[in-house]
Design an enzyme around this catalytic site. Structure first.
Site, short mmCIF file in Angstrom:
data_model
loop_
_atom_site.label_atom_id
_atom_site.label_comp_id
_atom_site.label_asym_id
_atom_site.label_seq_id
_atom_site.Cartn_x
_atom_site.Cartn_y
_atom_site.Cartn_z
N ASP A 11 1.01 -1.23 0.08
CA ASP A 11 0.18 0.01 0.24
C ASP A 11 0.80 1.38 0.14
OD1 ASP A 11 -2.14 -1.67 0.10
OD2 ASP A 11 -2.80 -1.27 2.04
N ASP A 130 -13.45 -6.22 -3.97
CA ASP A 130 -13.50 -6.21 -2.79
C ASP A 130 -14.71 -6.87 -2.37
OD1 ASP A 130 -11.36 -5.15 -2.47
OD2 ASP A 130 -12.13 -3.07 -2.06
#
Lengths: 250, 184
Positions: A11, A130
């Site tokens: 990330d 997701d």
């Protein structure tokens, strides 16, 4: 089939690696380029960078990071986060990324998948999903959409996605293993490769995922101990998963 | 003069090929200029984009004729992925595209369990894994290596073509590139 792939995910925000990387051997623990080099040397099959920047100049910073990463590693990498238009995707790919990953923008505007695939080939488009139980979430897993996971994966592939990155938001960060049922359901429904994501706590978890699908994303399990990547690969191999043999540079 | 001309056909990622060459200590330039393509020690035809727009770009810039002339003069060319496929006679991609015709053979849609075929796969008989990302595949009498039964490498005269991406294949890929470029 090609060999199963182990894919560390980083990330990135404002050009820096965030979340969960505890490092000793690196000069700069937050530098995505250093970390990319390190994981590549440790035998990562690919890398994924997810940009979570929320500032106006984020896009330029990201392109710069992509160029620098492309200069130092010779393994494929995918870049996602904030890609909303064909122009966004083009900038990232022209900077040296192999693939872009689209998530919320693909839901709002599914034609985007096709446009990127037509320009760069479907191998250059990953659709990230997701998934809650069987509902697709957006906005980093905070908002439920009205899409169902398996039909959305099928539609994304039909529109030109060359790969599905399937994250179980219930398993993410739990270290209790991947959602194998959901992963298998998606993989059975599409004819493109599927990357399992969310929940890796051990080599056994990764091996279990690689028995049902093409690739497994790992985050905290490698970030906690980046030097341990070759060992993790060896453990997974010892469980009967034939990862690629990492060659020495001559 | 640069060691290698990386042929520009107006699409995608020449960055990675150049970075790999730099690691091997080779200078490179990205160009579609016929005179550079004719005279460089090595030419690489890289592999991203669609067959149709790539061929159009090569024909328009004169790069296509230069590549044919170079091949006829036995000067080395490496084709990567789409760059290898473009060297054959024709491709099924984009509703049918005529290739450079340097080698006998055609490009057909890949009939694999999962398409695109993405990831590391063993090349036989080399017994090393390289990185593949493709939805089409070459059928050619000039194939010299395979991967899971599909064409992985073709070679004819001064042309060598690889379906995999050496610039994305870690040490195995760099070693391949180094062997290849050291040959001429």
């Amino acid at each position: 089939m090609p060999l199963p792939r182990l894919i560390p995910c980083l990330d990135v925000a404002d050009g820096r690696v965030v979340k969960g990387v505890s490092f000793v051997a690196l000069r700069d623990v937050g530098d995505p380029v250093e970390l990319a080099r390190h994981y590549s040397a440790g035998g990562a099959d690919e890398l994924v960078f997810l940009d979570i920047t929320a500032t106006p100049h984020g896009a330029d910073t990201l392109v710069e990071v992509v160029e620098r990463v492309a200069d130092v590693i010779e393994i494929p990498f995918t870049v996602g986060g904030g890609i909303r238009t064909l122009e966004d995707a083009s900038r990232i790919i022209e900077a040296g990324a192999d693939r872009v990953s689209v998530n919320s923008a693909a839901i709002t505007e599914p034609e985007l998948i096709t446009r990127i695939a037509e320009r760069f080939g479907s191998q250059a488009v990953v659709v990230a999903i997701d998934a809650g139980a069987d509902v697709v979430y957006t906005h980093g897993g905070r908002r439920a959409s009205d899409l169902r996971t398996v039909p959305w994966a099928v539609e994304a592939a039909a529109r030109g996605a060359g790969e599905i990155l399937l994250t179980s938001i219930e398993r993410d960060g739990q270290r209790s293993g991947y959602d194998l049922v959901l992963t298998a359901a998606v993989r059975d429904a599409v004819d493109v490769p599927v990357i399992a994501s969310g929940g890796a706590g051990s080599a056994a978890d990764v091996a279990a995922a690689l028995r049902v699908t093409d690739a497994a994303l790992v985050a905290s399990i490698v970030h906690e101990n980046p030097e341990g990547l070759p060992g993790l690969r060896a453990e997974i191999s010892a469980l009967g998963i034939s990862l690629r043999r990492v060659e020495e540079r001559r | 003069m640069s060691d290698v001309v990386v042929v520009d056909y107006g699409a995608g990622n020449t960055h990675s090929v150049r970075a790999a060459l730099e690691h091997l200590g080779r200078t490179s330039v990205v160009s579609s200029q016929p005179e550079l393509i004719l005279n460089a020690p090595w030419v690489i035809l890289p592999g991203v984009g669609s067959a149709k727009s790539a061929m159009e770009h090569l024909e328009e810039t004169g790069a296509a004729s230069a590549l044919r002339e170079r091949f006829a003069a036995s000067h080395p060319i490496l084709g990567i992925c789409l760059g290898m496929q473009l060297a054959l006679q024709a491709s099924e991609e984009d509703g049918g595209v005529k290739g450079l015709g340097l080698l006998a053979g055609v490009v057909i849609r890949l009939d694999a369990p999962r398409v695109p075929r993405l990831g590391w796969a063993i090349v036989d008989p080399w017994d090393e894994a390289y990185y593949f990302a493709h939805s089409f595949v070459a059928e050619s009498p000039h194939r010299v290596a395979t991967s899971e039964g599909w064409t992985a490498v073709v070679e004819h005269g001064a042309f060598i073509g690889v379906q995999f991406h050496p610039e994305k294949s870690d040490a195995a890929g760099l070693n391949f590139l180094d062997r290849c470029l050291s040959r001429a």
